[in-house]
Scaffold this motif. Structure first.
Motif, PDB file in Angstrom:
ATOM      1  N   LEU A  60       0.855  -1.178   0.075  1.00 49.75           N
ATOM      2  CA  LEU A  60       0.086  -0.025   0.064  1.00 49.75           C
ATOM      3  C   LEU A  60       0.828   1.154  -0.006  1.00 49.75           C
ATOM      4  O   LEU A  60       2.176   1.150   0.079  1.00 49.75           O
ATOM      5  N   ALA A  61       0.217   2.353  -0.089  1.00 51.95           N
ATOM      6  CA  ALA A  61       0.997   3.781  -0.411  1.00 51.95           C
ATOM      7  C   ALA A  61       0.936   4.305   0.923  1.00 51.95           C
ATOM      8  O   ALA A  61       0.183   3.946   2.044  1.00 51.95           O
ATOM      9  N   PRO A  62       1.922   5.275   1.301  1.00 47.78           N
ATOM     10  CA  PRO A  62       2.104   5.967   2.453  1.00 47.78           C
ATOM     11  C   PRO A  62       0.720   6.383   3.089  1.00 47.78           C
ATOM     12  O   PRO A  62       0.542   6.325   4.448  1.00 47.78           O
ATOM     13  N   PRO A  66      -1.794   4.596   7.695  1.00 44.10           N
ATOM     14  CA  PRO A  66      -2.135   4.769   8.861  1.00 44.10           C
ATOM     15  C   PRO A  66      -3.592   4.293   9.107  1.00 44.10           C
ATOM     16  O   PRO A  66      -3.680   3.399  10.225  1.00 44.10           O
ATOM     17  N   GLU A  67      -4.446   4.495   8.044  1.00 41.17           N
ATOM     18  CA  GLU A  67      -5.886   4.240   8.385  1.00 41.17           C
ATOM     19  C   GLU A  67      -5.940   2.448   8.309  1.00 41.17           C
ATOM     20  O   GLU A  67      -6.671   1.948   9.278  1.00 41.17           O
ATOM     21  N   VAL A  68      -5.211   1.900   7.457  1.00 39.32           N
ATOM     22  CA  VAL A  68      -5.213   0.575   7.187  1.00 39.32           C
ATOM     23  C   VAL A  68      -4.762  -0.179   8.606  1.00 39.32           C
ATOM     24  O   VAL A  68      -5.282  -1.343   8.991  1.00 39.32           O
ATOM     25  N   ASN A  81       4.071   3.439  -5.256  1.00 39.10           N
ATOM     26  CA  ASN A  81       3.222   3.044  -6.363  1.00 39.10           C
ATOM     27  C   ASN A  81       3.042   1.613  -6.195  1.00 39.10           C
ATOM     28  O   ASN A  81       3.529   0.621  -6.634  1.00 39.10           O
ATOM     29  N   PRO A  82       1.988   1.274  -5.169  1.00 40.88           N
ATOM     30  CA  PRO A  82       1.678  -0.065  -5.148  1.00 40.88           C
ATOM     31  C   PRO A  82       1.027  -1.004  -6.173  1.00 40.88           C
ATOM     32  O   PRO A  82       1.600  -2.091  -6.476  1.00 40.88           O
ATOM     33  N   TYR A  83       0.527  -0.199  -7.357  1.00 41.06           N
ATOM     34  CA  TYR A  83       0.318  -0.644  -8.572  1.00 41.06           C
ATOM     35  C   TYR A  83       1.433  -1.393  -9.263  1.00 41.06           C
ATOM     36  O   TYR A  83       1.504  -2.421  -9.827  1.00 41.06           O
ATOM     37  N   ALA A  84       2.425  -0.508  -9.331  1.00 35.35           N
ATOM     38  CA  ALA A  84       3.743  -1.017 -10.066  1.00 35.35           C
ATOM     39  C   ALA A  84       4.268  -1.929  -9.523  1.00 35.35           C
ATOM     40  O   ALA A  84       4.922  -2.894 -10.010  1.00 35.35           O
ATOM     41  N   TRP A  85       4.335  -2.005  -8.046  1.00 36.20           N
ATOM     42  CA  TRP A  85       5.053  -2.841  -7.235  1.00 36.20           C
ATOM     43  C   TRP A  85       4.263  -4.087  -7.542  1.00 36.20           C
ATOM     44  O   TRP A  85       4.905  -5.526  -7.868  1.00 36.20           O
TER      45      TRP A  85
END
Length: 352
Positions: A60-62, A66-68, A81-85
């Motif tokens: 996930l992204a920075p 925190p919320e997750v 960039n979670p999608y690229a990862w």
């Protein structure tokens, strides 16, 4: 196949919160990922779903972390960039599970004696390779493909089954061309004489750069005199038509059913939504983004987002709007006449 989470971070980067020794087997959607799988969050609207995920690890992204993290108990990989990862990790898992095609030429393939096929290339069943063609190291040519005379297929490029790659066309390294694609067919060139059509020979080539993806049943026409050029990193979806003598700039992407008429020159890093239509003999600069179903009749000289269609409406409303559009020219003339009349009245008052 299992791999430690820490090994994935060594390959693809990211900041880990959790145990690097966790072993994972695959990537799965947020709502279905299990205790041995990774999932990813690339859309902040799905934070609540991610927070309840049963995945062993979450990418996930920075901004979302925190919320997750307040309720999610698994390991977290934070990356810009979670999608690229995810894309890179997915490539890795697929490569591990997919056996590499064996080098060599299938007994049913027809390879001309003057063609040059590297020993490390794979040539599948019923492939035809014409005189003077060249297939570079690591290329994979699946069953039923046709490679025309003096054509060149670059290193590690993959033609899926039944690709047609006509004479003298060239594709660079690491390309992917999906089934049914036709590269180097004749452009739509005819002269008119007395109401009949005279075919203009299409003697140019199609030149395709490195890292280009071409979807199923997409066609790229050869040039009439000069070449049609697809630069490095271009991504073409299924059922796209690229006309003769077009030039598509590096890292431009087109969704399905886009049509580009002949001699259009499109810049780098552009995107085109599905069914966008591009007129011929126009120029589009770098970093232009055209939305789906948009018609581009003229050159676009400034970067930005362009839209040229009416969104869907109830039929009765659409018909009313269509009537207004048809009457715009008449309304314009009436407005001009009224403007002239008002100016005349103003002039008359000033003279009294």
């Amino acid at each position: 196949m299992m791999i430690r989470l820490g090994e994935l971070l060594e390959r693809f980067g990211g900041q880990l919160t959790g145990d690097p020794g966790i072993e994972v087997t695959a990537i799965a959607p947020l709502d279905r990922a299990g205790a041995s799988e990774i999932s990813f969050l690339s859309n902040s609207k799905l934070r609540a779903l991610a927070a309840q995920s049963q995945a062993a690890a979450l990418v996930l992204a920075p901004a979302d972390e925190p919320e997750v993290a307040a309720t999610y108990t698994g390991a977290r990989v934070v990356t810009p960039n979670p999608y690229a990862w995810f894309a890179r990790a997915a490539q890795f898992f697929v490569a591990q599970r997919t056996p590499a095609p064996e080098p060599g030429v299938h007994p049913t393939a027809a390879v001309h004696h003057s063609a040059r096929v590297d020993a490390s290339a794979h040539i599948g069943a019923h492939v035809t390779i014409e005189a003077g063609a060249r297939v570079e190291p690591g290329a994979v040519i699946d069953a039923g493909c046709y490679i025309g005379r003096e054509a060149v297929v670059g290193e590690d490029t993959h033609f899926f089954a039944n690709v047609t790659f006509h004479a003298r066309c060239v594709i660079g390294a690491r390309g992917i061309v999906h089934s049914g694609a036709v590269i180097g067919g004749d452009g739509f060139g005819f002269a008119v004489d007395g109401g009949s059509y005279i075919k203009i020979p299409q003697t140019g080539r199609v030149l395709i750069g490195d890292d280009v993806d071409i979807g199923s049943n997409t066609t790229v026409d050869r040039g009439a005199l000069d070449d049609t050029v697809i630069e490095d990193g271009v991504k073409l979806d299924n059922l796209i038509q690229i006309g003769h003598n077009c030039r598509i700039g590096a890292h431009t992407a087109m969704a399905g059913c886009v049509g580009v008429a002949g001699s259009a020159h499109i810049g780098k890093h552009c995107t085109f939504g599905g069914a966008a239509m591009i007129n011929g003999h126009i120029e589009i600069v770098d970093n232009v983004h055209v939305t789906a179903a948009t018609m581009v009749p003229n050159s676009l000289t400034e970067p930005g987002r362009y839209t040229g269609y009416f969104p869907v409406a109830r039929n009765a409303e659409w018909e009313r709007n269509a009537v207004l559009v048809r009457n715009l020219s008449t309304m314009r003339e009436k407005v001009r006449a009224l403007e002239k009349a008002v100016k005349a009245l103003d002039a008359q008052r000033q003279n009294e």
